[in-house]
Write a protein that holds these residues in place. Sequence first.
Motif, mmCIF file in Angstrom:
data_model
loop_
_atom_site.group_PDB
_atom_site.id
_atom_site.type_symbol
_atom_site.label_atom_id
_atom_site.label_comp_id
_atom_site.label_asym_id
_atom_site.label_seq_id
_atom_site.Cartn_x
_atom_site.Cartn_y
_atom_site.Cartn_z
ATOM 1 N N LEU A 24 0.837 -1.196 0.000
ATOM 2 C CA LEU A 24 0.000 0.000 0.000
ATOM 3 C C LEU A 24 0.874 1.249 0.000
ATOM 4 N N ARG A 25 0.625 2.130 -0.949
ATOM 5 C CA ARG A 25 1.429 3.344 -1.046
ATOM 6 C C ARG A 25 1.108 4.347 0.070
ATOM 7 N N ASP A 26 -0.143 4.387 0.473
ATOM 8 C CA ASP A 26 -0.574 5.393 1.458
ATOM 9 C C ASP A 26 -0.820 4.796 2.838
ATOM 10 N N GLY A 27 -0.458 3.546 3.049
ATOM 11 C CA GLY A 27 -0.755 2.904 4.314
ATOM 12 C C GLY A 27 -2.203 2.485 4.395
ATOM 13 N N LEU A 28 -2.558 1.777 5.453
ATOM 14 C CA LEU A 28 -3.916 1.271 5.626
ATOM 15 C C LEU A 28 -4.776 2.317 6.316
ATOM 16 N N SER A 29 -5.859 2.719 5.656
ATOM 17 C CA SER A 29 -6.769 3.708 6.239
ATOM 18 C C SER A 29 -7.785 3.014 7.140
ATOM 19 N N ASP A 30 -8.403 3.785 8.032
ATOM 20 C CA ASP A 30 -9.426 3.240 8.921
ATOM 21 C C ASP A 30 -10.670 2.858 8.116
ATOM 22 N N VAL A 32 -14.372 2.899 7.121
ATOM 23 C CA VAL A 32 -15.446 3.889 7.202
ATOM 24 C C VAL A 32 -16.706 3.174 7.697
ATOM 25 N N ASP A 33 -17.097 3.441 8.942
ATOM 26 C CA ASP A 33 -18.240 2.723 9.506
ATOM 27 C C ASP A 33 -19.163 3.619 10.334
ATOM 28 N N ASP A 34 -19.029 4.956 10.198
ATOM 29 C CA ASP A 34 -19.980 5.849 10.864
ATOM 30 C C ASP A 34 -20.284 7.026 9.939
ATOM 31 N N GLU A 35 -21.312 7.781 10.261
ATOM 32 C CA GLU A 35 -21.784 8.829 9.364
ATOM 33 C C GLU A 35 -20.752 9.931 9.122
ATOM 34 N N PRO A 36 -20.060 10.438 10.155
ATOM 35 C CA PRO A 36 -19.054 11.470 9.871
ATOM 36 C C PRO A 36 -17.969 10.991 8.910
ATOM 37 N N ALA A 37 -17.503 9.767 9.111
ATOM 38 C CA ALA A 37 -16.464 9.233 8.233
ATOM 39 C C ALA A 37 -16.997 9.038 6.814
ATOM 40 N N LEU A 38 -18.245 8.603 6.689
ATOM 41 C CA LEU A 38 -18.832 8.418 5.365
ATOM 42 C C LEU A 38 -18.982 9.760 4.648
ATOM 43 N N THR A 39 -19.434 10.775 5.359
ATOM 44 C CA THR A 39 -19.570 12.098 4.760
ATOM 45 C C THR A 39 -18.229 12.607 4.248
ATOM 46 N N GLU A 40 -17.195 12.417 5.038
ATOM 47 C CA GLU A 40 -15.849 12.836 4.638
ATOM 48 C C GLU A 40 -15.387 12.075 3.399
ATOM 49 N N THR A 41 -15.678 10.788 3.356
ATOM 50 C CA THR A 41 -15.284 9.965 2.212
ATOM 51 C C THR A 41 -16.029 10.379 0.954
ATOM 52 N N GLN A 72 -14.377 -1.284 -1.499
ATOM 53 C CA GLN A 72 -13.092 -0.618 -1.586
ATOM 54 C C GLN A 72 -13.088 0.327 -2.777
ATOM 55 N N LEU A 73 -12.504 1.502 -2.596
ATOM 56 C CA LEU A 73 -12.438 2.487 -3.658
ATOM 57 C C LEU A 73 -11.072 3.168 -3.662
ATOM 58 N N ARG A 74 -10.662 3.617 -4.839
ATOM 59 C CA ARG A 74 -9.454 4.421 -4.957
ATOM 60 C C ARG A 74 -9.618 5.364 -6.143
ATOM 61 N N ARG A 75 -9.177 6.617 -5.971
ATOM 62 C CA ARG A 75 -9.282 7.605 -7.037
ATOM 63 C C ARG A 75 -8.151 8.619 -6.896
ATOM 64 N N GLU A 76 -7.686 9.123 -8.023
ATOM 65 C CA GLU A 76 -6.652 10.147 -7.994
ATOM 66 C C GLU A 76 -7.162 11.374 -7.244
ATOM 67 N N GLY A 77 -6.406 11.816 -6.278
ATOM 68 C CA GLY A 77 -6.794 12.970 -5.483
ATOM 69 C C GLY A 77 -7.680 12.633 -4.302
ATOM 70 N N SER A 78 -8.148 11.392 -4.239
ATOM 71 C CA SER A 78 -9.027 10.963 -3.140
ATOM 72 C C SER A 78 -8.360 9.936 -2.242
ATOM 73 N N GLY A 79 -7.358 9.247 -2.773
ATOM 74 C CA GLY A 79 -6.748 8.162 -2.026
ATOM 75 C C GLY A 79 -7.618 6.921 -2.054
ATOM 76 N N SER A 80 -7.416 6.050 -1.074
ATOM 77 C CA SER A 80 -8.192 4.813 -0.970
ATOM 78 C C SER A 80 -9.146 4.884 0.212
ATOM 79 N N ALA A 81 -10.231 4.134 0.118
ATOM 80 C CA ALA A 81 -11.193 4.055 1.213
ATOM 81 C C ALA A 81 -11.717 2.635 1.315
ATOM 82 N N LEU A 82 -11.910 2.180 2.544
ATOM 83 C CA LEU A 82 -12.543 0.899 2.845
ATOM 84 C C LEU A 82 -13.837 1.209 3.574
ATOM 85 N N VAL A 83 -14.960 0.919 2.933
ATOM 86 C CA VAL A 83 -16.263 1.299 3.479
ATOM 87 C C VAL A 83 -17.020 0.050 3.898
#
Length: 420
Positions: A24-30, A32-41, A72-83
């Motif tokens: 993983l280039r950016d390390g393992l992200s937390d 996403v399992d709550d509303e604030p984190a989902l909104t940020e994602t 799982q998602l990844r996008r340029e400028g967004s990084g990766s996310a595990l939802v």
Amino acid sequence: MTSANTPQPSTSEDATANLPLLELRDGLSDVVDDEPALTETVEAFRAGTGPVAVDAERASGYRYSHRAYLVQLRREGSGSALVDPIPFGDLSALGDAIVDAEWIIHAANQDLACLAEVGMVPRQVFDTELAGRLLGYPKVGLASLVSEVLGYRMRKEHSAADWSTRPLPAPWLVYAALDVEMLIELRNAIEQELRREGKWEWAEQEFAAILDAPPREPKPDPWRRTSGMHRVRNRRSLAVVRALWEARDQIAESADISPGRILPDAAIVEAASAMPTDRDTLQKLTAFKGRGAHRHMRTWWEAVDHARRLPDSELPKQGPRYDGPPPARAWADRDPDAAARLSAARTAVAEIAEAHRLPTENLLAPDTIRRLAWSPPKDVSLDVVTTFLRDHHARPWQIGLTAEVLTDAMTSEAPAKPLD
């Protein structure tokens, strides 16, 4: 296919083992399992650019449902996310944030249904597995393509994990995140190769067909797919298989547990073959000695007893129902002319597929060829065959390559070869 900074690929297993392990280039992200984190994602992926790498993990073999337990998602400028979709149920806000982007999915037909179930529906896809098939790669699994095209070795150890587990172990999350780590780079390299080989328009048509495909209709008599059915010899035994399969399916759906974990197929087939006359005899069968089988023994006996008492008129037919041509192996006896047409059509299509380095089934669906050969149009012509193929969902590139040779095959008088 490879950049100047990318290790050169190799097809040998020893060489693959020596490739650099993908990290993983950016390390393992937390997760996403709550509303604030989902909104940020959602906002992060809305602000990103370019295509979005998307993957989903299910719990096949553990759960009855085919729902997504991780996205799982990844996008340029967004990084990766595990939802984690379970706390939300609906991820349509995330889907809407990326709906105008191209979604890169490996084996899209496996993930689109479970993504749609949580409100994520793309308008444009790039299927890296299907693209690999069009390019003639002998192995089109994600790890194989990443190795062959980009020169990295991927982890495989958690591919069959129970993704409904909570909390998900960190090594599993790393594995899941890696599934989208290189998808964007893989997509770009494969597009270049498709364009070089003149197959880009083919791929575009195939990707559009994925999105246009109607939902899969349930297969008739799904109980006939029970493993080991070939050992069941008569209609009364078939009734036992059907009764046990249906009883098991009801329990599995209610508990959201994979049917095989409640009662293995081997137990169903053993009961159908032994035809026990009482509950004690049933539970003494070898395949019924597991804990799961004993837990529902009353249900299993009631199913077997019901099947034993059915009138003959309600017993299932010996063979499955077909909505199309009979099995090809029977054609030579039933209709030699149709067998000759099918043999000629298969040979012609296989030759074209080989010339273009394509799997035959990706050039044209085998079922379409069988249907054309079994019941060809009354007045065979290139236009008529073209219309037939279009009506059976063949894409323009497939029609362009096969319509003429299939027209010739439908009028061929060559002797039939044995058909499998």
